[in-house]
Design a protein around this motif. Structure first.
Motif, PDB file in Angstrom:
ATOM      1  N   GLY A  51      -1.360   6.876 -14.455  1.00 44.60           N
ATOM      2  CA  GLY A  51      -2.776   7.207 -14.299  1.00 44.60           C
ATOM      3  C   GLY A  51      -2.993   8.421 -13.416  1.00 44.60           C
ATOM      4  N   PHE A  52      -2.314   8.472 -12.272  1.00 44.96           N
ATOM      5  CA  PHE A  52      -2.475   9.611 -11.371  1.00 44.96           C
ATOM      6  C   PHE A  52      -1.896  10.891 -11.984  1.00 44.96           C
ATOM      7  CE2 PHE A  52      -3.160   6.452  -7.961  1.00 44.96           C
ATOM      8  CZ  PHE A  52      -4.256   7.031  -7.347  1.00 44.96           C
ATOM      9  N   ALA A  53      -0.799  10.770 -12.735  1.00 48.79           N
ATOM     10  CA  ALA A  53      -0.216  11.950 -13.368  1.00 48.79           C
ATOM     11  C   ALA A  53      -1.166  12.538 -14.412  1.00 48.79           C
ATOM     12  CB  ALA A  53       1.119  11.586 -14.016  1.00 48.79           C
ATOM     13  N   ALA A  54      -1.782  11.671 -15.218  1.00 49.98           N
ATOM     14  CA  ALA A  54      -2.694  12.145 -16.259  1.00 49.98           C
ATOM     15  C   ALA A  54      -3.920  12.823 -15.646  1.00 49.98           C
ATOM     16  CB  ALA A  54      -3.119  10.978 -17.151  1.00 49.98           C
ATOM     17  N   VAL A  55      -4.519  12.188 -14.644  1.00 44.54           N
ATOM     18  CA  VAL A  55      -5.705  12.777 -13.996  1.00 44.54           C
ATOM     19  C   VAL A  55      -5.325  14.028 -13.218  1.00 44.54           C
ATOM     20  CG1 VAL A  55      -7.478  12.385 -12.247  1.00 44.54           C
ATOM     21  CG2 VAL A  55      -6.953  10.604 -13.905  1.00 44.54           C
ATOM     22  N   GLY A  56      -4.151  14.016 -12.579  1.00 41.86           N
ATOM     23  CA  GLY A  56      -3.702  15.183 -11.833  1.00 41.86           C
ATOM     24  C   GLY A  56      -3.518  16.397 -12.722  1.00 41.86           C
ATOM     25  N   MET A  57      -2.931  16.190 -13.899  1.00 41.83           N
ATOM     26  CA  MET A  57      -2.730  17.325 -14.794  1.00 41.83           C
ATOM     27  C   MET A  57      -4.066  17.813 -15.354  1.00 41.83           C
ATOM     28  SD  MET A  57      -0.083  17.836 -17.914  1.00 41.83           S
ATOM     29  CE  MET A  57       0.099  19.483 -18.623  1.00 41.83           C
ATOM     30  N   ALA A  58      -4.956  16.880 -15.668  1.00 37.16           N
ATOM     31  CA  ALA A  58      -6.276  17.287 -16.155  1.00 37.16           C
ATOM     32  C   ALA A  58      -7.005  18.128 -15.111  1.00 37.16           C
ATOM     33  CB  ALA A  58      -7.095  16.048 -16.517  1.00 37.16           C
ATOM     34  N   ALA A  59      -6.926  17.706 -13.840  1.00 35.81           N
ATOM     35  CA  ALA A  59      -7.587  18.466 -12.773  1.00 35.81           C
ATOM     36  C   ALA A  59      -6.941  19.835 -12.588  1.00 35.81           C
ATOM     37  CB  ALA A  59      -7.528  17.673 -11.466  1.00 35.81           C
ATOM     38  N   THR A  60      -5.626  19.918 -12.777  1.00 36.90           N
ATOM     39  CA  THR A  60      -4.919  21.181 -12.581  1.00 36.90           C
ATOM     40  C   THR A  60      -5.371  22.242 -13.564  1.00 36.90           C
ATOM     41  OG1 THR A  60      -2.998  19.991 -11.737  1.00 36.90           O
ATOM     42  CG2 THR A  60      -2.629  22.251 -12.452  1.00 36.90           C
ATOM     43  N   THR A  61      -5.757  21.835 -14.754  1.00 37.42           N
ATOM     44  CA  THR A  61      -6.200  22.816 -15.755  1.00 37.42           C
ATOM     45  C   THR A  61      -7.496  23.514 -15.339  1.00 37.42           C
ATOM     46  OG1 THR A  61      -7.417  21.124 -17.027  1.00 37.42           O
ATOM     47  CG2 THR A  61      -5.104  21.523 -17.617  1.00 37.42           C
ATOM     48  N   TYR A  62      -8.199  22.985 -14.336  1.00 36.18           N
ATOM     49  CA  TYR A  62      -9.419  23.625 -13.837  1.00 36.18           C
ATOM     50  C   TYR A  62      -9.163  24.457 -12.584  1.00 36.18           C
ATOM     51  CZ  TYR A  62     -12.159  20.693 -17.003  1.00 36.18           C
ATOM     52  OH  TYR A  62     -12.693  20.093 -18.118  1.00 36.18           O
ATOM     53  N   MET A  63      -7.938  24.417 -12.055  1.00 37.15           N
ATOM     54  CA  MET A  63      -7.628  25.157 -10.840  1.00 37.15           C
ATOM     55  C   MET A  63      -7.579  26.658 -11.127  1.00 37.15           C
ATOM     56  SD  MET A  63      -7.287  22.876  -8.486  1.00 37.15           S
ATOM     57  CE  MET A  63      -6.937  21.125  -8.272  1.00 37.15           C
ATOM     58  N   ARG A  64      -8.127  27.463 -10.218  1.00 35.61           N
ATOM     59  CA  ARG A  64      -8.151  28.913 -10.400  1.00 35.61           C
ATOM     60  C   ARG A  64      -7.151  29.626  -9.502  1.00 35.61           C
ATOM     61  NH1 ARG A  64     -14.261  29.068  -8.767  1.00 35.61           N
ATOM     62  NH2 ARG A  64     -13.256  27.592  -7.328  1.00 35.61           N
ATOM     63  N   GLY A  84       0.816  -1.209   0.000  1.00 36.11           N
ATOM     64  CA  GLY A  84       0.000   0.000   0.000  1.00 36.11           C
ATOM     65  C   GLY A  84       0.845   1.253   0.000  1.00 36.11           C
ATOM     66  N   LEU A  85       1.938   1.217   0.766  1.00 32.93           N
ATOM     67  CA  LEU A  85       2.846   2.371   0.794  1.00 32.93           C
ATOM     68  C   LEU A  85       3.577   2.517  -0.541  1.00 32.93           C
ATOM     69  CD1 LEU A  85       4.305   1.905   4.386  1.00 32.93           C
ATOM     70  CD2 LEU A  85       2.674   3.643   3.624  1.00 32.93           C
ATOM     71  N   LEU A  86       3.840   1.402  -1.208  1.00 35.98           N
ATOM     72  CA  LEU A  86       4.440   1.463  -2.542  1.00 35.98           C
ATOM     73  C   LEU A  86       3.502   2.151  -3.522  1.00 35.98           C
ATOM     74  CD1 LEU A  86       6.506   0.668  -4.738  1.00 35.98           C
ATOM     75  CD2 LEU A  86       5.404  -1.585  -4.821  1.00 35.98           C
ATOM     76  N   ALA A  87       2.231   1.769  -3.484  1.00 32.98           N
ATOM     77  CA  ALA A  87       1.246   2.410  -4.363  1.00 32.98           C
ATOM     78  C   ALA A  87       1.106   3.890  -4.030  1.00 32.98           C
ATOM     79  CB  ALA A  87      -0.106   1.701  -4.220  1.00 32.98           C
ATOM     80  N   ALA A  88       1.109   4.213  -2.738  1.00 28.10           N
ATOM     81  CA  ALA A  88       0.988   5.613  -2.327  1.00 28.10           C
ATOM     82  C   ALA A  88       2.210   6.419  -2.748  1.00 28.10           C
ATOM     83  CB  ALA A  88       0.795   5.699  -0.814  1.00 28.10           C
ATOM     84  N   ALA A  89       3.396   5.810  -2.716  1.00 28.43           N
ATOM     85  CA  ALA A  89       4.605   6.510  -3.151  1.00 28.43           C
ATOM     86  C   ALA A  89       4.530   6.867  -4.627  1.00 28.43           C
ATOM     87  CB  ALA A  89       5.836   5.641  -2.875  1.00 28.43           C
ATOM     88  N   ALA A  90       4.081   5.913  -5.450  1.00 28.42           N
ATOM     89  CA  ALA A  90       3.921   6.193  -6.886  1.00 28.42           C
ATOM     90  C   ALA A  90       2.882   7.279  -7.101  1.00 28.42           C
ATOM     91  CB  ALA A  90       3.537   4.918  -7.626  1.00 28.42           C
ATOM     92  N   MET A  91       1.790   7.239  -6.349  1.00 27.04           N
ATOM     93  CA  MET A  91       0.735   8.243  -6.472  1.00 27.04           C
ATOM     94  C   MET A  91       1.240   9.627  -6.074  1.00 27.04           C
ATOM     95  SD  MET A  91      -2.841   8.554  -4.294  1.00 27.04           S
ATOM     96  CE  MET A  91      -1.932   8.842  -2.764  1.00 27.04           C
ATOM     97  N   ASN A  92       1.888   9.718  -4.918  1.00 26.86           N
ATOM     98  CA  ASN A  92       2.319  11.023  -4.422  1.00 26.86           C
ATOM     99  C   ASN A  92       3.333  11.683  -5.346  1.00 26.86           C
ATOM    100  OD1 ASN A  92       0.699  10.912  -2.135  1.00 26.86           O
ATOM    101  ND2 ASN A  92       2.259   9.903  -0.904  1.00 26.86           N
ATOM    102  N   GLY A  93       4.298  10.912  -5.831  1.00 28.20           N
ATOM    103  CA  GLY A  93       5.292  11.482  -6.738  1.00 28.20           C
ATOM    104  C   GLY A  93       4.668  12.023  -8.001  1.00 28.20           C
ATOM    105  N   ALA A  94       3.715  11.266  -8.562  1.00 29.46           N
ATOM    106  CA  ALA A  94       3.078  11.690  -9.812  1.00 29.46           C
ATOM    107  C   ALA A  94       2.147  12.872  -9.596  1.00 29.46           C
ATOM    108  CB  ALA A  94       2.316  10.511 -10.418  1.00 29.46           C
ATOM    109  N   VAL A  95       1.351  12.835  -8.521  1.00 29.66           N
ATOM    110  CA  VAL A  95       0.369  13.895  -8.282  1.00 29.66           C
ATOM    111  C   VAL A  95       1.049  15.218  -7.968  1.00 29.66           C
ATOM    112  CG1 VAL A  95      -1.419  14.686  -6.682  1.00 29.66           C
ATOM    113  CG2 VAL A  95      -1.520  12.376  -7.614  1.00 29.66           C
TER     114      VAL A  95
END
Length: 288
Positions: A187-200, A99-110
């Motif tokens: 996956g997290f990097a792609a969704v993270g960047m898509a979400a960032t384009t909506y940030m104000r 679980g920590l391995l998955a979270a590490a990949a997520m945190n770095g990408a996000v």
């Protein structure tokens, strides 16, 4: 023998640039005329810039290690063994490490696909300068997502080495945990960047924390799914980190089954959807 590049054509006595490499099938969903096939230039630029901020990148490697030592070695002595994905009893350290391995990949990408991209988009105006070159919005999206993937991959490699040192890789299937972690980071990097384009504004990043922190705590990272009531289990099963944890836990413990392909498909949908949304949003924000 002609010195022209392969694929180049003569236009009015001059040599035109070769055509950009073809995009995948889902390119029909992307804005037309926004891809030059040179997204690697942004990856190289990010790698060069990272030489000055290497300490911030390296520091992210230690966070999951601290959790592993504190929770796995400390709390683990009180918890004892837990049932693994196939029902076999495993130590608490072996349970939480995937679980920590998955979270590490997520945190770095996000982190890289949100905060860094937002700064370049809204404050540094870096992408406006990029568009003065042959690169287009799709190149920007691919380049930034690729660099976020690299960062998530670095975190995953480092933590996998720690898991090996602690003897927490219980099966030869664990060799596939690294490519699986790269898919998760993608996956997290792609969704993270898509979400960032909506940030104000920077205040909107509270929503990122609101999404990431509960996932980290409740997506079976530290507890088995069975401890939750059924209605909450259904909520947890929708979370992307849950699918990442299940994928990593199955590989590192050797409990491999066909159902894991469903977890992979979940992230393939995230990758395609995130890239399409990020590319279209960048096209709107930067060119219209």
């Amino acid at each position: 023998m002609s010195g022209r590049e392969p694929g180049a054509v003569d236009v009015g006595g001059r040599t035109a640039a070769p055509d950009a490499p073809p995009l995948p099938m889902f390119a029909r969903l992307l804005p037309a005329g926004s891809y030059a096939g040179r997204s690697r230039a942004l990856v190289l630029r990010s790698a060069t810039a990272a030489r000055r901020t290497w300490l911030a990148i390296v520091s992210g490697i230690f966070e999951p290690v601290f959790y592993l030592v504190a929770m796995g070695q400390g709390l683990g002595s009180l918890v004892g063994a837990l049932p693994g994905p196939d029902g076999t009893a495993i130590s608490y350290s072996a349970f939480i490490a995937p679980g920590l391995l998955a979270a590490a990949a997520m945190n770095g990408a996000v982190f890289d696909s949100t905060y860094n991209v937002f700064f370049k988009l809204k404050y540094n105006r870096f992408y406006d300068a990029v568009l003065a070159t042959p690169l287009g919005p799709i190149d920007i999206a691919l380049g930034e997502i690729a660099w976020a993937l690299v960062r998530g991959g670095v975190y995953a490699v480092a933590f996998l080495a720690v898991m090996g040192g602690f003897g927490l890789l219980l099966s030869p299937w664990a060799l596939l945990a690294l490519p699986a972690a790269l898919v998760v980071a993608f996956g997290f990097a792609a969704v993270g960047m898509a979400a960032t384009t909506y940030m104000r504004s920077w205040q909107d990043f509270d929503l990122v924390t609101l999404a990431i922190l509960p996932m980290f705590l409740f997506a079976t990272t530290f507890y088995p799914l069975s401890v939750y009531p059924r209605w909450l289990q259904l909520v947890v099963e929708v979370l992307p980190l849950f699918h990442a944890v299940e994928l990593m836990r199955g590989l590192t413990t050797g409990a491999v089954h066909l159902g894991m392909l469903g977890h992979l498909c979940y992230f393939l949908v995230m990758i395609v959807g995130g890239m399409v949304v990020a590319s279209r949003r960048l096209d709107i924000l930067l060119l219209r």
